[in-house]
Design a protein around this motif. Sequence first.
Motif, PDB file in Angstrom:
ATOM      1  N   THR A 169      -1.949  -1.205 -11.074  1.00  0.00           N
ATOM      2  CA  THR A 169      -0.880  -0.418 -10.471  1.00  0.00           C
ATOM      3  C   THR A 169      -1.276   0.074  -9.087  1.00  0.00           C
ATOM      4  OG1 THR A 169      -0.316   0.386 -12.691  1.00  0.00           O
ATOM      5  CG2 THR A 169       0.691   1.529 -10.836  1.00  0.00           C
ATOM      6  N   LEU A 170      -0.339  -0.079  -8.145  1.00  0.00           N
ATOM      7  CA  LEU A 170      -0.445   0.564  -6.840  1.00  0.00           C
ATOM      8  C   LEU A 170       0.326   1.869  -6.945  1.00  0.00           C
ATOM      9  CD1 LEU A 170      -1.066   0.627  -3.745  1.00  0.00           C
ATOM     10  CD2 LEU A 170       1.160  -0.497  -3.441  1.00  0.00           C
ATOM     11  N   LEU A 171      -0.328   2.975  -6.625  1.00  0.00           N
ATOM     12  CA  LEU A 171       0.312   4.290  -6.674  1.00  0.00           C
ATOM     13  C   LEU A 171       0.298   4.923  -5.290  1.00  0.00           C
ATOM     14  CD1 LEU A 171      -1.751   4.266  -9.526  1.00  0.00           C
ATOM     15  CD2 LEU A 171       0.151   5.765  -9.997  1.00  0.00           C
ATOM     16  N   ILE A 172       1.423   5.518  -4.945  1.00  0.00           N
ATOM     17  CA  ILE A 172       1.550   6.272  -3.696  1.00  0.00           C
ATOM     18  C   ILE A 172       2.131   7.618  -4.081  1.00  0.00           C
ATOM     19  CG2 ILE A 172       2.558   6.351  -1.385  1.00  0.00           C
ATOM     20  CD1 ILE A 172       2.866   3.277  -1.560  1.00  0.00           C
ATOM     21  N   ARG A 173       1.457   8.686  -3.671  1.00  0.00           N
ATOM     22  CA  ARG A 173       1.940  10.010  -4.087  1.00  0.00           C
ATOM     23  C   ARG A 173       1.723  11.047  -2.994  1.00  0.00           C
ATOM     24  NH1 ARG A 173      -0.640  10.922  -9.574  1.00  0.00           N
ATOM     25  NH2 ARG A 173       0.842  12.638  -9.549  1.00  0.00           N
ATOM     26  N   SER A 174       2.638  11.995  -2.956  1.00  0.00           N
ATOM     27  CA  SER A 174       2.560  13.124  -2.044  1.00  0.00           C
ATOM     28  C   SER A 174       3.774  14.007  -2.288  1.00  0.00           C
ATOM     29  CB  SER A 174       2.573  12.649  -0.586  1.00  0.00           C
ATOM     30  OG  SER A 174       2.736  13.737   0.308  1.00  0.00           O
TER      31      SER A 174
END
Length: 135
Positions: free
Chosen positions: A8-13
């Motif tokens: 999984t590629l995760l992008i969070r903010s």
Amino acid sequence: MSISGSFTLLIRSDRLNLDDITNSIGLKPTGSKSKGESISKALNQNMRDNLWQYQVKYDESDNPNNVLDEFLSLLTTKSEFIQKASKEYEVYLTWFLQSDYAQIGVVLEPDVLKKLADLKLQFELHILSWGGVED
């Protein structure tokens, strides 16, 4: 041996605009959550930030090295966006590996490891073993 899992590629903010990420990276997310959204009613927990993810799954008929290779090849075509996003957001890769058995072994080939290194992202490995043994 029954092995399955996902990459999984995760992008969070908390500043992350989910639609902007989808449009910029050119991939439809396999999952997303918004800040404040419930993630566990039993524990009364909510998302601390916004999360965009793109996941590929595999099962015992797949070779994890090959699945990761294809996934990284796709992400390499998005590397300019990924590098830019990683300066503004938390961006990382996870590998979830599950096995019915206690002993787990996988091989990652050097060319796959190079693709992973070239993306310059944190890589997390999560292993779940049910502890079984073969007769």
